[in-house]
Write an enzyme that holds these catalytic residues in place. Sequence first.
Site, short mmCIF file in Angstrom:
data_model
loop_
_atom_site.label_atom_id
_atom_site.label_comp_id
_atom_site.label_asym_id
_atom_site.label_seq_id
_atom_site.Cartn_x
_atom_site.Cartn_y
_atom_site.Cartn_z
N SER A 77 0.85 -1.19 0.00
CA SER A 77 0.00 0.00 0.00
C SER A 77 0.89 1.24 0.00
CB SER A 77 -0.91 0.01 1.23
OG SER A 77 -0.13 0.16 2.42
N LYS A 78 0.25 2.40 0.08
CA LYS A 78 0.99 3.66 0.02
C LYS A 78 2.00 3.79 1.15
CE LYS A 78 -2.56 6.33 -2.41
NZ LYS A 78 -3.48 7.48 -2.34
N ARG A 79 1.73 3.13 2.28
CA ARG A 79 2.65 3.27 3.41
C ARG A 79 4.02 2.66 3.08
NH1 ARG A 79 -0.89 -0.64 5.17
NH2 ARG A 79 -0.03 -2.72 5.44
N HIS A 80 4.08 1.82 2.06
CA HIS A 80 5.35 1.21 1.66
C HIS A 80 6.10 2.08 0.65
CE1 HIS A 80 2.99 -2.42 2.96
NE2 HIS A 80 4.09 -2.55 3.67
N GLY A 81 5.58 3.27 0.37
CA GLY A 81 6.23 4.14 -0.62
C GLY A 81 5.42 4.17 -1.89
#
Length: 487
Positions: free
Chosen positions: A253-257
């Site tokens: 997801s976005k939290r991984h970049g």
Amino acid sequence: MTEPLRVRFAPSPTGYLHVGGARTALFNWLFARRHGGVFVLRIEDTDLGRSSEEMVQGILDGMRWLGLDWDEGPGVGGAYGPYFQSQRLDRYREMAEQLVTRGAAYYCYCSPEAIKAKRDAAQARGEVWEYDRACAQLGPAEVARREAAGQPRAVRFLMPAGATTFDDLVQGSISFEHEHIEDFVVLRSDGQPTYHLSVVVDDIDMRITHVVRGADHISNTPKQALLYDAFGAPRPAFAHVPLILGPDKRRLSKRHGATAVGEYARQGYLPEAMVNFLALLGWSPGTDQEFFTREELVAAFSLEGINAANAVFNPEKLDWVNAAHISRLTPEELAARVVPAFRDAGLWRETLGAGRAAWFGRVLELLRPRCRRLTEFPEAARYFLEEPAGYDEAAVARHFSSPGMGGHLEALADALVALPDLTAAALERTVRDLAETRGIKGAALIHATRLAVTGRAASPGLFEVLELLGRETAVHRLRAAAPHASA
């Protein structure tokens, strides 16, 4: 197979093309190209509130950047269009009515509010509520009365007894008991189709033979398999590919970049490296080969090589693969690929593509082993194109502090003025001879010189750097740095 292989990628334009979708598109594309089949691109834009032209264009741009050309779809056409679901609504309504006529579905007049009230009451009792088939019991006369009155109604599929089993080409045999699946809506009361109806109708109309998609769709498959059966259409072969997880083993997801394909393009990744990396997320060629051209991937790809276990997205591995592909570019290709990055950094000069092209090419070749992304080249090359803004403070303390270093730098500037042959070999001899003459270690003068001409503590080989900087620039920077070093 009696028909040509036909696969599809069907993204929803409620967001840009993300890594998971790109990997699914790639597997479909490789499968089609490997077997001489047809790759269809279909846009599932029935969610009009969240879909947008911008997102559609973003998906198309991402596909084109990856080189995943489609045989039928937006901008290409084809015999089974239109390829936007928003343009096929009448077809879905027609097919929903077919289900009712066949006795495979029925009209449901229950309002959303009534259904919510029943569901909430069940939850309050600690129960899981499923639709109670209240409208399935209505007789023909009652249905006719409500239809004549224009009462809003949805269309629900009538779940038969038994179980649905299918042989997944990746996951193996999968079975679902129907008692755990309620009569699901295929057409809402506002006339909008649900995902299950639209995707099945599209796949039937577009002659799709294989559905290759993410494993998160496995739970949708029994409903869709039953719809194929109800329409009297053959089921396609299903292949549910593993999900992509982040390094923390949670779904990517976005939290991984960055997860949108366009963002990776902006970050300096090569499309061929991204394709290579994505292909190996959940698929193995059965050999130790890790670097593939597009043609090699097509030749090696098979659904049998897809692993059922979830894949882990490793950013360091992507950088490694990208650097390997950068190393394979010809000098001309590399020079062309880095131009946008230099423009974005404000370092591009038109002369670098004309009169100074050969020099610029040599700079890139010197920097190539140190850059993992195209976007790293401009910063690595900055001191070749403009004066250093200053000197690395920690390096100043280490390399400019030796007694007499200012004088040593001035002496080296004088030596370069007199040096007839400004090659890397001649420059190395000059620097080392000067250090010996002045009684200091060669390494001390080399480090101080590097700091003087680049402003940095690290660079490619100093003597190659000096050669490319040229006599005038090197002498100027040595003299400018001398006052900053110890007298």
